[in-house]
Write an enzyme that holds these catalytic residues in place. Structure first.
Site, mmCIF file in Angstrom:
data_model
loop_
_atom_site.group_PDB
_atom_site.id
_atom_site.type_symbol
_atom_site.label_atom_id
_atom_site.label_comp_id
_atom_site.label_asym_id
_atom_site.label_seq_id
_atom_site.Cartn_x
_atom_site.Cartn_y
_atom_site.Cartn_z
ATOM 1 N N TYR A 1 8.974 16.842 -50.479
ATOM 2 C CA TYR A 1 10.410 16.543 -50.425
ATOM 3 C C TYR A 1 10.638 15.171 -49.814
ATOM 4 O O TYR A 1 11.358 14.335 -50.373
ATOM 5 C CB TYR A 1 11.136 17.615 -49.609
ATOM 6 N N LYS B 1 12.086 11.819 -51.897
ATOM 7 C CA LYS B 1 13.330 11.166 -51.470
ATOM 8 C C LYS B 1 13.071 9.708 -51.085
ATOM 9 O O LYS B 1 13.914 8.827 -51.343
ATOM 10 C CB LYS B 1 13.955 11.933 -50.307
#
Length: 253
Positions: free
Chosen positions: A159, A163
């Site tokens: 994650y 990002k």
């Protein structure tokens, strides 16, 4: 004056729903995207102020979905002037305790949805903008990144990495799309209270999250939506390339 049209991915709940509502309140016609048609997405669509809104569906982790999502939004709205890449997935995968099979599966799913999906949407949007009668001038792309891209996500490294890549994509495209008059920005929220994160705020955890910010509260989706709405506006053009921290000073770079 012609109303601007916006596509908000992951718009059926949380930050996406708040962004769709804020953009509709400022006069946009909004295409609310969700992976599959659902009562929640329909409820968001029906609640938007103004008229002329639309619902579009598609799994951003599936090759070819981006083309259909942009085409559907353009068909229903007539154009897309603003793209908000909000849809994303999260998975906890501590490297020392996650099986290799789960590790691989999580990485591929998160890269597909959090990075390749937005990249594909942007490509098809730019194609649309270049060939439409009025051209691309004044269009806006806002990517929803994360505080974790710079702070780190020790239990969710895929994650955090996706990002961080989305932030880098934002800055690269701000430079390449600037000559076309397209401004590209990102927001990097911290912890936001939504129906998905509410179970993480049980017992003392809520106070611990509250203490992350010197403002002494937990962000609401509307806090992020206000920033996205402004970055989507004409006066925000000179912010192109910016990654705006929206985390209540809980993490400073």
């Amino acid at each position: 004056m012609t109303r601007r049209c916006a596509l908000v991915t992951g718009g059926s709940r949380g930050i996406g729903a708040a962004v769709a509502t804020e953009l509709a309140a400022t006069g946009h016609r909004v295409a609310v995207h969700c992976r599959a048609e659902s009562p929640a997405a329909k409820a968001v669509l029906d609640s938007l102020p103004g008229t002329g809104h639309a619902l579009v569906t598609g799994d951003l982790g599936t090759p070819g979905a981006a083309r259909e999502i942009i085409a559907s939004a353009v068909e229903q709205l007539g154009a897309v002037d603003v793209l908000v890449n909000n849809a994303g997935v999260y998975a906890e995968q501590p490297v020392a305790t996650t099986s290799y099979e789960d590790w691989q599966a999580d990485w591929r799913r998160l890269v597909d949805v959090n990075l390749l999906g937005p990249a594909d949407l942007i490509w098809h949007l730019v194609e649309h903008l270049q060939y439409r009668l009025q051209g691309p001038q004044g269009a806006r792309i806002v990517n929803v990144g994360s505080r974790g891209a710079s702070r780190g996500e020790p239990d969710a490294p895929a994650y955090g990495a996706t990002k961080a890549a989305l932030h880098a994509l934002t800055q690269s495209l701000a430079q390449s799309l600037g000559p076309l008059g397209i401004a590209v920005t990102a927001v990097a929220p911290g912890f936001v209270r939504t129906d998905l994160t509410e179970p993480m705020l049980v017992g003392p955890a809520e106070e611990q999250v509250r203490r992350q910010s010197p403002l002494g509260r937990i962000a609401a989706p509307s806090d992020v939506a206000a920033a996205v709405s402004w970055l989507s506006s004409a006066p925000a053009e000179w912010c192109s390339g910016a990654v705006l921290d929206v985390n209540g000073a809980s993490h400073l770079r």
